[in-house]
Design a protein around this motif. Structure first.
Motif, PDB file in Angstrom:
ATOM      1  N   ALA A  15       0.843  -1.193   0.000  1.00 27.27           N
ATOM      2  CA  ALA A  15       0.000   0.000   0.000  1.00 27.27           C
ATOM      3  C   ALA A  15       0.876   1.240   0.000  1.00 27.27           C
ATOM      4  N   LEU A  16       0.390   2.284  -0.650  1.00 27.61           N
ATOM      5  CA  LEU A  16       1.095   3.561  -0.665  1.00 27.61           C
ATOM      6  C   LEU A  16       0.089   4.693  -0.637  1.00 27.61           C
ATOM      7  N   GLY A  17       0.486   5.807  -0.043  1.00 26.82           N
ATOM      8  CA  GLY A  17      -0.389   6.966   0.040  1.00 26.82           C
ATOM      9  C   GLY A  17      -1.358   6.889   1.200  1.00 26.82           C
ATOM     10  N   GLN A  18      -2.160   7.947   1.335  1.00 25.58           N
ATOM     11  CA  GLN A  18      -3.161   8.044   2.387  1.00 25.58           C
ATOM     12  C   GLN A  18      -4.449   8.594   1.807  1.00 25.58           C
ATOM     13  N   GLY A  19      -5.554   8.245   2.458  1.00 21.23           N
ATOM     14  CA  GLY A  19      -6.858   8.698   1.995  1.00 21.23           C
ATOM     15  C   GLY A  19      -7.796   7.530   1.829  1.00 21.23           C
ATOM     16  N   GLU A  20      -8.894   7.750   1.098  1.00 23.63           N
ATOM     17  CA  GLU A  20      -9.824   6.651   0.849  1.00 23.63           C
ATOM     18  C   GLU A  20      -9.102   5.536   0.092  1.00 23.63           C
ATOM     19  N   VAL A  22      -8.133   2.574  -2.444  1.00 23.68           N
ATOM     20  CA  VAL A  22      -8.380   2.138  -3.819  1.00 23.68           C
ATOM     21  C   VAL A  22      -7.573   0.864  -4.050  1.00 23.68           C
ATOM     22  N   VAL A  23      -8.235  -0.206  -4.454  1.00 22.10           N
ATOM     23  CA  VAL A  23      -7.548  -1.457  -4.762  1.00 22.10           C
ATOM     24  C   VAL A  23      -7.382  -1.560  -6.277  1.00 22.10           C
ATOM     25  N   LEU A  24      -6.161  -1.819  -6.734  1.00 21.90           N
ATOM     26  CA  LEU A  24      -5.862  -1.970  -8.158  1.00 21.90           C
ATOM     27  C   LEU A  24      -5.568  -3.444  -8.445  1.00 21.90           C
ATOM     28  N   ILE A  25      -6.321  -4.045  -9.382  1.00 27.59           N
ATOM     29  CA  ILE A  25      -6.192  -5.464  -9.696  1.00 27.59           C
ATOM     30  C   ILE A  25      -5.728  -5.604 -11.149  1.00 27.59           C
ATOM     31  N   MET A  26      -4.568  -6.203 -11.329  1.00 28.84           N
ATOM     32  CA  MET A  26      -3.923  -6.266 -12.633  1.00 28.84           C
ATOM     33  C   MET A  26      -4.438  -7.450 -13.467  1.00 28.84           C
ATOM     34  N   GLY A  27      -4.031  -7.462 -14.747  1.00 27.96           N
ATOM     35  CA  GLY A  27      -4.526  -8.425 -15.716  1.00 27.96           C
ATOM     36  C   GLY A  27      -3.680  -9.676 -15.864  1.00 27.96           C
ATOM     37  N   LEU A  28      -4.042 -10.463 -16.845  1.00 21.66           N
ATOM     38  CA  LEU A  28      -3.455 -11.773 -17.125  1.00 21.66           C
ATOM     39  C   LEU A  28      -1.938 -11.690 -17.283  1.00 21.66           C
ATOM     40  N   LEU A  42      -2.409   8.322  -8.199  1.00 19.50           N
ATOM     41  CA  LEU A  42      -3.568   8.081  -7.338  1.00 19.50           C
ATOM     42  C   LEU A  42      -3.191   8.172  -5.867  1.00 19.50           C
ATOM     43  N   ALA A  43      -1.961   7.785  -5.541  1.00 23.67           N
ATOM     44  CA  ALA A  43      -1.513   7.782  -4.142  1.00 23.67           C
ATOM     45  C   ALA A  43      -1.349   9.185  -3.570  1.00 23.67           C
ATOM     46  N   ARG A  44      -1.395  10.213  -4.395  1.00 23.70           N
ATOM     47  CA  ARG A  44      -1.333  11.588  -3.878  1.00 23.70           C
ATOM     48  C   ARG A  44      -2.594  11.945  -3.102  1.00 23.70           C
ATOM     49  N   THR A  45      -3.694  11.258  -3.423  1.00 22.06           N
ATOM     50  CA  THR A  45      -4.973  11.599  -2.785  1.00 22.06           C
ATOM     51  C   THR A  45      -5.670  10.396  -2.161  1.00 22.06           C
ATOM     52  N   HIS A  46      -5.155   9.178  -2.380  1.00 21.06           N
ATOM     53  CA  HIS A  46      -5.807   7.968  -1.901  1.00 21.06           C
ATOM     54  C   HIS A  46      -4.789   6.998  -1.311  1.00 21.06           C
ATOM     55  N   ARG A  47      -5.274   6.072  -0.520  1.00 19.69           N
ATOM     56  CA  ARG A  47      -4.453   4.945  -0.106  1.00 19.69           C
ATOM     57  C   ARG A  47      -4.594   3.868  -1.182  1.00 19.69           C
ATOM     58  N   VAL A  48      -3.544   3.640  -1.933  1.00 18.23           N
ATOM     59  CA  VAL A  48      -3.567   2.693  -3.048  1.00 18.23           C
ATOM     60  C   VAL A  48      -3.070   1.329  -2.562  1.00 18.23           C
ATOM     61  N   ILE A  49      -3.920   0.332  -2.693  1.00 18.94           N
ATOM     62  CA  ILE A  49      -3.596  -1.028  -2.274  1.00 18.94           C
ATOM     63  C   ILE A  49      -3.359  -1.873  -3.525  1.00 18.94           C
ATOM     64  N   LEU A  50      -2.196  -2.501  -3.581  1.00 20.61           N
ATOM     65  CA  LEU A  50      -1.787  -3.321  -4.725  1.00 20.61           C
ATOM     66  C   LEU A  50      -1.610  -4.758  -4.276  1.00 20.61           C
ATOM     67  N   HIS A  89     -12.641   1.507  -3.080  1.00 21.35           N
ATOM     68  CA  HIS A  89     -12.888   1.638  -4.510  1.00 21.35           C
ATOM     69  C   HIS A  89     -12.083   0.532  -5.190  1.00 21.35           C
ATOM     70  N   VAL A  90     -12.696  -0.191  -6.098  1.00 16.05           N
ATOM     71  CA  VAL A  90     -12.040  -1.332  -6.733  1.00 16.05           C
ATOM     72  C   VAL A  90     -11.868  -1.050  -8.220  1.00 16.05           C
ATOM     73  N   VAL A  91     -10.628  -1.162  -8.701  1.00 19.55           N
ATOM     74  CA  VAL A  91     -10.283  -0.904 -10.097  1.00 19.55           C
ATOM     75  C   VAL A  91      -9.658  -2.174 -10.665  1.00 19.55           C
ATOM     76  N   GLY A  92     -10.219  -2.699 -11.741  1.00 18.67           N
ATOM     77  CA  GLY A  92      -9.688  -3.909 -12.348  1.00 18.67           C
ATOM     78  C   GLY A  92      -9.428  -3.723 -13.825  1.00 18.67           C
ATOM     79  N   PHE A  93      -8.271  -4.194 -14.269  1.00 23.28           N
ATOM     80  CA  PHE A  93      -7.881  -4.110 -15.678  1.00 23.28           C
ATOM     81  C   PHE A  93      -7.841  -5.508 -16.290  1.00 23.28           C
TER      82      PHE A  93
END
Length: 265
Positions: A15-20, A22-28, A42-50, A89-93
């Protein structure tokens, strides 16, 4: 850097950053390192979870013939628990978008919003790539890493994308390439997966983003998802292909930031 143990796997997350959150889910066949164009911004305004999906990056799995989408969706939920976040927030590619759809249906309370990038709903309802592109997807496991990336390039990068951007992506991917066994296990997990019939049950506000030059997962899939998911918004990028985060990085990030801002608490 952290790991969780579940279902015969040691799942890597960070995880990086702070805030609401966001989970980022990568592809095949790709590790979470491939979010390098998007995660720092995104990590400038959110807690990004990888996290690294089963079969990729630093995640370690015991011998498996299939890495199932439903199991990988449960991995994301377990990472959220480990990160101390009830929802995100969930983001999937691409394949990650399929994992995100599964998670949205199985665990609706865990999503603040959903973003689906360059993906499809699976099964016979998905609009498939042309035969030669599909064959190349299966043949990749028998090629060298360098050859597989270069053979796929015309089908997954925009025609106007500079060579330098492709080479940057290739360097990151080559440093984190999965074993052939794990790549195939992910691919096999997609073959019989589908949530098409369940899409109208998704309750999270949803952004669907797709590149119009995408030959791997044709753009009609984005329109299909947006037509089936309530409260969804479709954004099509005319000069982007499958790797829309590279082809149209600034537009992709801005669109996602606006989506997150609109649905922040």
């Amino acid at each position: 850097m952290a790991f969780i143990e579940r279902e015969n796997a040691r799942i890597y997350w960070n995880a990086l950053g702070q805030g609401e959150p966001v989970v980022l889910i990568m592809g095949l066949g790709c590790s979470s390192a491939m979010w390098f164009r998007m995660a720092p911004t995104l990590a400038r305004t959110h807690r990004v979870i990888l996290l690294d999906n089963r079969g990729c990056g630093q995640t370690q799995t015991r011998t498996a013939l299939v890495h199932r989408v439903a199991v990988m969706a449960e991995d994301v939920v377990a990472v959220l628990d480990a990160a101390g976040e009830h929802s995100a927030h969930v983001v999937g590619f691409s394949m990650g978008g399929m994992i995100a759809q599964q998670m949205a249906l199985d665990h609706p309370a865990r999503l603040r919003s959903l973003a689906l990038l360059g993906t499809h709903p699976g099964g016979p309802w998905a609009i498939q790539a042309a035969g030669p592109v599909l064959r190349l997807l299966f043949d990749k496991a028998h090629m060298s890493a360098e050859e597989s990336l270069r053979r796929m390039r015309p089908h997954t990068y925009g025609r106007q994308t500079p060579d330098a951007l492709f080479e940057e992506d290739a360097l990151v991917r080559l440093a984190n390439m999965p074993a052939a066994r794990d790549y195939q296990a992910q691919l096999y997990g997609l073959i019989y997966w589908s949530v098409y019939s369940r899409l109208p049950s998704i309750t999270a506000p949803t952004l669907v983003m797709h590149g119009l030059e995408d030959a791997l997962i044709p753009a009609e899939n984005g329109r299909l998802l947006a037509s089936r998911i309530p409260r969804s918004r479709l954004v099509e990028l005319p000069h982007a292909s499958h790797w829309l985060m590279t082809d149209a990085s600034a537009e992709c990030i801005w669109t996602l930031q606006q989506h997150l801002k609109q649905h922040s608490t």
